[in-house]
Scaffold this motif. Sequence first.
Motif, PDB file in Angstrom:
ATOM      1  N   THR A   1       0.828  -1.207   0.000  1.00 26.80           N
ATOM      2  CA  THR A   1       0.000   0.000   0.000  1.00 26.80           C
ATOM      3  C   THR A   1       0.860   1.254   0.000  1.00 26.80           C
ATOM      4  O   THR A   1       0.560   2.235  -0.694  1.00 26.80           O
ATOM      5  N   THR A   2       1.944   1.236   0.760  1.00 25.55           N
ATOM      6  CA  THR A   2       2.861   2.381   0.777  1.00 25.55           C
ATOM      7  C   THR A   2       3.436   2.625  -0.611  1.00 25.55           C
ATOM      8  O   THR A   2       3.563   3.777  -1.055  1.00 25.55           O
ATOM      9  N   ALA A   3       3.776   1.552  -1.304  1.00 31.60           N
ATOM     10  CA  ALA A   3       4.307   1.681  -2.662  1.00 31.60           C
ATOM     11  C   ALA A   3       3.279   2.314  -3.596  1.00 31.60           C
ATOM     12  O   ALA A   3       3.624   3.125  -4.453  1.00 31.60           O
ATOM     13  N   ARG A   4       2.013   1.945  -3.434  1.00 37.06           N
ATOM     14  CA  ARG A   4       0.959   2.534  -4.273  1.00 37.06           C
ATOM     15  C   ARG A   4       0.793   4.020  -3.984  1.00 37.06           C
ATOM     16  O   ARG A   4       0.599   4.832  -4.892  1.00 37.06           O
ATOM     17  N   VAL A   5       0.842   4.393  -2.702  1.00 37.72           N
ATOM     18  CA  VAL A   5       0.724   5.805  -2.335  1.00 37.72           C
ATOM     19  C   VAL A   5       1.930   6.596  -2.844  1.00 37.72           C
ATOM     20  O   VAL A   5       1.796   7.705  -3.354  1.00 37.72           O
ATOM     21  N   LEU A   6       3.108   6.017  -2.722  1.00 41.47           N
ATOM     22  CA  LEU A   6       4.329   6.663  -3.210  1.00 41.47           C
ATOM     23  C   LEU A   6       4.277   6.863  -4.718  1.00 41.47           C
ATOM     24  O   LEU A   6       4.659   7.918  -5.233  1.00 41.47           O
ATOM     25  N   ASP A   7       3.826   5.842  -5.429  1.00 39.14           N
ATOM     26  CA  ASP A   7       3.647   5.903  -6.890  1.00 39.14           C
ATOM     27  C   ASP A   7       4.925   6.388  -7.585  1.00 39.14           C
ATOM     28  O   ASP A   7       4.902   7.318  -8.402  1.00 39.14           O
ATOM     29  N   ALA A   8       6.039   5.741  -7.247  1.00 36.87           N
ATOM     30  CA  ALA A   8       7.324   6.119  -7.839  1.00 36.87           C
ATOM     31  C   ALA A   8       7.387   5.698  -9.298  1.00 36.87           C
ATOM     32  O   ALA A   8       7.150   4.538  -9.633  1.00 36.87           O
ATOM     33  N   LYS A   9       7.722   6.636 -10.168  1.00 39.22           N
ATOM     34  CA  LYS A   9       7.719   6.387 -11.602  1.00 39.22           C
ATOM     35  C   LYS A   9       9.135   6.343 -12.174  1.00 39.22           C
ATOM     36  O   LYS A   9      10.082   6.863 -11.572  1.00 39.22           O
ATOM     37  N   ARG A  10       9.242   5.713 -13.315  1.00 42.20           N
ATOM     38  CA  ARG A  10      10.525   5.637 -14.008  1.00 42.20           C
ATOM     39  C   ARG A  10      11.092   7.046 -14.215  1.00 42.20           C
ATOM     40  O   ARG A  10      10.377   7.974 -14.606  1.00 42.20           O
ATOM     41  N   GLY A  11      12.361   7.202 -13.926  1.00 45.02           N
ATOM     42  CA  GLY A  11      13.006   8.503 -14.068  1.00 45.02           C
ATOM     43  C   GLY A  11      13.083   9.285 -12.774  1.00 45.02           C
ATOM     44  O   GLY A  11      13.832  10.264 -12.684  1.00 45.02           O
ATOM     45  N   GLU A  12      12.311   8.875 -11.767  1.00 44.57           N
ATOM     46  CA  GLU A  12      12.343   9.560 -10.485  1.00 44.57           C
ATOM     47  C   GLU A  12      13.449   8.993  -9.589  1.00 44.57           C
ATOM     48  O   GLU A  12      13.855   7.838  -9.733  1.00 44.57           O
ATOM     49  N   LYS A  13      13.894   9.826  -8.662  1.00 42.30           N
ATOM     50  CA  LYS A  13      14.857   9.401  -7.655  1.00 42.30           C
ATOM     51  C   LYS A  13      14.164   9.411  -6.292  1.00 42.30           C
ATOM     52  O   LYS A  13      13.603  10.432  -5.887  1.00 42.30           O
ATOM     53  N   VAL A  14      14.213   8.263  -5.617  1.00 41.31           N
ATOM     54  CA  VAL A  14      13.510   8.092  -4.349  1.00 41.31           C
ATOM     55  C   VAL A  14      14.501   7.686  -3.266  1.00 41.31           C
ATOM     56  O   VAL A  14      15.308   6.771  -3.468  1.00 41.31           O
ATOM     57  N   LEU A  15      14.431   8.353  -2.132  1.00 38.35           N
ATOM     58  CA  LEU A  15      15.240   7.984  -0.968  1.00 38.35           C
ATOM     59  C   LEU A  15      14.368   7.197  -0.007  1.00 38.35           C
ATOM     60  O   LEU A  15      13.365   7.708   0.501  1.00 38.35           O
ATOM     61  N   ASP A  16      14.732   5.944   0.222  1.00 43.55           N
ATOM     62  CA  ASP A  16      14.059   5.111   1.221  1.00 43.55           C
ATOM     63  C   ASP A  16      14.885   5.208   2.494  1.00 43.55           C
ATOM     64  O   ASP A  16      15.892   4.529   2.650  1.00 43.55           O
ATOM     65  N   LEU A  17      14.447   6.079   3.392  1.00 38.28           N
ATOM     66  CA  LEU A  17      15.232   6.394   4.588  1.00 38.28           C
ATOM     67  C   LEU A  17      14.901   5.434   5.722  1.00 38.28           C
ATOM     68  O   LEU A  17      13.738   5.059   5.915  1.00 38.28           O
ATOM     69  N   ALA A  18      15.924   5.052   6.487  1.00 39.51           N
ATOM     70  CA  ALA A  18      15.782   4.033   7.531  1.00 39.51           C
ATOM     71  C   ALA A  18      15.236   2.749   6.905  1.00 39.51           C
ATOM     72  O   ALA A  18      14.326   2.117   7.413  1.00 39.51           O
ATOM     73  N   ALA A  19      15.834   2.395   5.787  1.00 39.77           N
ATOM     74  CA  ALA A  19      15.333   1.291   4.955  1.00 39.77           C
ATOM     75  C   ALA A  19      15.691  -0.080   5.491  1.00 39.77           C
ATOM     76  O   ALA A  19      15.218  -1.088   4.966  1.00 39.77           O
ATOM     77  N   GLY A  20      16.541  -0.144   6.500  1.00 39.72           N
ATOM     78  CA  GLY A  20      16.912  -1.445   7.044  1.00 39.72           C
ATOM     79  C   GLY A  20      17.662  -2.284   6.031  1.00 39.72           C
ATOM     80  O   GLY A  20      18.665  -1.870   5.465  1.00 39.72           O
ATOM     81  N   THR A  21      17.135  -3.470   5.752  1.00 42.61           N
ATOM     82  CA  THR A  21      17.785  -4.387   4.810  1.00 42.61           C
ATOM     83  C   THR A  21      17.391  -4.124   3.361  1.00 42.61           C
ATOM     84  O   THR A  21      17.808  -4.859   2.469  1.00 42.61           O
ATOM     85  N   GLY A  22      16.575  -3.103   3.128  1.00 42.06           N
ATOM     86  CA  GLY A  22      16.201  -2.744   1.761  1.00 42.06           C
ATOM     87  C   GLY A  22      15.007  -3.478   1.201  1.00 42.06           C
ATOM     88  O   GLY A  22      14.705  -3.344   0.012  1.00 42.06           O
ATOM     89  N   VAL A  23      14.285  -4.234   2.043  1.00 44.33           N
ATOM     90  CA  VAL A  23      13.128  -4.962   1.529  1.00 44.33           C
ATOM     91  C   VAL A  23      12.074  -4.000   0.984  1.00 44.33           C
ATOM     92  O   VAL A  23      11.425  -4.279  -0.031  1.00 44.33           O
ATOM     93  N   SER A  24      11.902  -2.847   1.631  1.00 46.74           N
ATOM     94  CA  SER A  24      10.941  -1.860   1.141  1.00 46.74           C
ATOM     95  C   SER A  24      11.460  -1.172  -0.115  1.00 46.74           C
ATOM     96  O   SER A  24      10.686  -0.857  -1.029  1.00 46.74           O
ATOM     97  N   THR A  25      12.757  -0.954  -0.194  1.00 46.24           N
ATOM     98  CA  THR A  25      13.357  -0.285  -1.347  1.00 46.24           C
ATOM     99  C   THR A  25      13.099  -1.071  -2.632  1.00 46.24           C
ATOM    100  O   THR A  25      12.791  -0.498  -3.679  1.00 46.24           O
TER     101      THR A  25
END
Length: 234
Positions: A42-66
């Motif tokens: 659901t967070t990914a849908r709200v974020l709606d990151a598109k090709r060409g964008e740069k996104v910082l996943d802060l406090a990402a831990g092991t990167g599973v959310s990234t």
Amino acid sequence: MPRASLDKDPHEVAAMFDGVASGYDRANSFMTFGFDRRWRTTTARVLDAKRGEKVLDLAAGTGVSTVEYARGGAWCLAADFSVGMLRAGLHRKVPMVAADALHLPFADGSFDAVTISLALRNFVDTKAALVEIARVVKPGGRLVICEVSTPTFAPIRFFYRRFVLKLLTWVGSRSSTNPEAYSYLAESMLAWPDQRALGEIVASAGWTEVEWLNLTFGVVAIHRAKKPSLNSAV
């Protein structure tokens, strides 16, 4: 081990996460009964990151959310204060960097969006971190926070506040090599502001258009906001 009601020592918090890094993802899914996967989706849908964008996943831990956020083609960077957590996620094919949320090693306006999942409550100064995050986001860019919150339904809220600490501590002791860390995390959940209070903190840090979406009866909420664009009225 720092207690949730006291000032958080950043180095102690980082050391705590270093200590649970190897089994963190597994324990997290176990403790949330698998809901963590739905919350990420659901967070990914709200974020709606598109090709060409740069996104910082802060406090990402092991990167599973990234990994989840990068599925649409955006360039997503996993950043965390815990080097141990990043090392535990080196098998994931996303760029990673060690970073302190209060002193981000990025130029102004480096990212189109920043996201934080189930970690904002561990920052030593929430508002200062949100101000620093705004610095590295482009004007008009966005912020998406997925964090524990306050259940909106009274019976669930009572159960949550009355039993969640004991339940999570018990589960953590059986799914982690560091049960004290999960006692801290459970306490931090109970001490965290509700949806409106967090929204006000986000707005006070300079973000606009603050809104939130409750998930799982409000046990978790997603807050979304924008950085004012350059041509916004003063």
